[in-house]
Design an enzyme around this catalytic site. Structure first.
Site, PDB file in Angstrom:
ATOM      1  N   ASP A 228       0.856  -1.183   0.000  1.00 19.37           N
ATOM      2  CA  ASP A 228       0.000   0.000   0.000  1.00 19.37           C
ATOM      3  C   ASP A 228       0.892   1.232   0.000  1.00 19.37           C
ATOM      4  O   ASP A 228       1.543   1.542   0.999  1.00 19.37           O
ATOM      5  CB  ASP A 228      -0.913   0.002   1.229  1.00 19.37           C
ATOM      6  CG  ASP A 228      -2.035   1.020   1.134  1.00 19.37           C
ATOM      7  OD1 ASP A 228      -1.884   1.998   0.383  1.00 19.37           O
ATOM      8  OD2 ASP A 228      -3.073   0.830   1.804  1.00 19.37           O
ATOM      9  N   ARG A 230      -0.036   4.410  -0.525  1.00 14.45           N
ATOM     10  CA  ARG A 230      -0.790   5.653  -0.408  1.00 14.45           C
ATOM     11  C   ARG A 230      -0.314   6.521   0.758  1.00 14.45           C
ATOM     12  O   ARG A 230       0.321   6.040   1.684  1.00 14.45           O
ATOM     13  CB  ARG A 230      -2.282   5.344  -0.231  1.00 14.45           C
ATOM     14  CG  ARG A 230      -2.924   4.728  -1.460  1.00 14.45           C
ATOM     15  CD  ARG A 230      -4.353   4.319  -1.203  1.00 14.45           C
ATOM     16  NE  ARG A 230      -4.443   3.208  -0.256  1.00 14.45           N
ATOM     17  CZ  ARG A 230      -5.587   2.617   0.081  1.00 14.45           C
ATOM     18  NH1 ARG A 230      -6.727   3.038  -0.453  1.00 14.45           N
ATOM     19  NH2 ARG A 230      -5.588   1.615   0.929  1.00 14.45           N
TER      20      ARG A 230
END
Length: 313
Positions: A228, A230
């Site tokens: 991930d 982000r």
């Protein structure tokens, strides 16, 4: 080449247990073995970026709800992130700030007006058609003490536009909009970070790797990306610009809760509300597929999402 990719993926994600090449499913390897890795935690920024809302426009929707689309620029990336604002109580401080040399028409064109636009309007500050009744004033006072419902949503072209049944992103966006519109006021922060931050082209490569037998985490790692990638610092700064320091957050991701609060707890998540798939709830309009089932299972088992699967899952 494959071994080099695995080595780089291990270094980039700081795995405590290096990925074994033989664990990866590919045309030249035996399928069915599990990739053992520690998924990288979402990093909390040391400092929030500067954000500025440059334009706002009213959007009537097909559901009957009316929203205001706020477009933001920032000094961290060159993407146009969005705040989808429900109701008229939540406003951008940076948008409303007076800009040097601007006219009243300039302010109305960029959306820095109160009330409603109409033909012949001259002032951004005075809405001649706005006659606020006493009951409406009471409602305004109530809403000042109201903690809004918020969704931090990352762009998903495949799930929102291409009708993909590989994920539930499109359904989550629609459900968040429904829940917030029912309350009347709230925000969806729409972040332009496709594919958990890897971009659309890499995401499509990851889909091919998933069809070869890898899950969504394994596919990202094989492409030398974190599970991930982000960041939510921009989203936190946008919430602050919208005057939202206490929120109720729609998410299954516990890391999103800690990340959105910011490095100095600038935003406080006072309540987390789960986003349960419609199919799991038995609601009309839900969908099921082998791909979305595997996707949700991976998010629960490998990414720690707080979601209880039904017995038949």
């Amino acid at each position: 080449m494959l071994k080099e990719s695995i080595t780089k993926a291990n270094k980039k994600t700081k795995n405590t247990q290096p990925v074994d090449v033989s664990c990866l499913n590919s045309p030249i390897l035996s399928p069915g073995k599990e990739l053992e890795t520690d998924t990288k935690k979402i990093e909390i920024a040391e400092k929030l970026p500067n954000v500025r809302c440059i334009v706002r426009a009213r959007i009537p929707t097909t559901t009957g709800a009316e929203i205001f689309l706020n477009l933001y620029k920032n000094d961290q990336d060159n993407k146009e992130h969005l705040a989808i604002v429900f109701g008229k109580q939540i406003r951008s401080e940076s948008l409303d700030a007076v800009q040097e040399g601007e006219t009243e028409m300039d302010r109305m064109i960029r959306g820095a007006y109160v009330g409603t636009l109409y033909p012949g309007r001259k002032s951004s500050y005075v809405d001649a058609n706005a006659l606020v009744a006493s009951e409406e004033k009471k409602e305004e006072v109530r809403k000042k003490n109201f903690t809004p419902l918020v969704r931090i949503h990352s762009e998903c072209y495949t799930g929102e536009t291409a009708w993909s049944a590989r994920c539930d992103c499109g359904e989550q966006l629609d459900e968040a909009a429904r829940l917030i519109s029912e309350e009347g006021d709230g925000v969806i922060i729409y972040m332009r970070q496709e594919g958990r931050g890897i971009g659309l082209s890499e995401k499509l490569k990851a889909y091919n790797l998933q069809d070869l037998g890898n899950d969504t985490v394994q596919a990202n790692l094989l492409l030398q990306h974190p599970a991930d990638g982000r960041s939510y610092a921009i989203a936190t700064a946008m919430l602050l610009d919208l005057g939202q320091r206490n929120i109720r957050l729609l998410t299954n991701n516990p890391e999103k809760v800690s990340s959105i609060e910011g490095p100095k707890k600038e935003v406080q998540v006072v309540e987390r509300l789960s986003m349960i798939p419609k199919f799991w709830r038995g609601d009309e309009g839900g969908f099921d597929s082998p791909e979305v089932g595997a996707y949700l299972r991976t998010k629960i088992e490998k990414m720690g999402h707080l979601l209880s699967a039904p017995d038949k899952f």
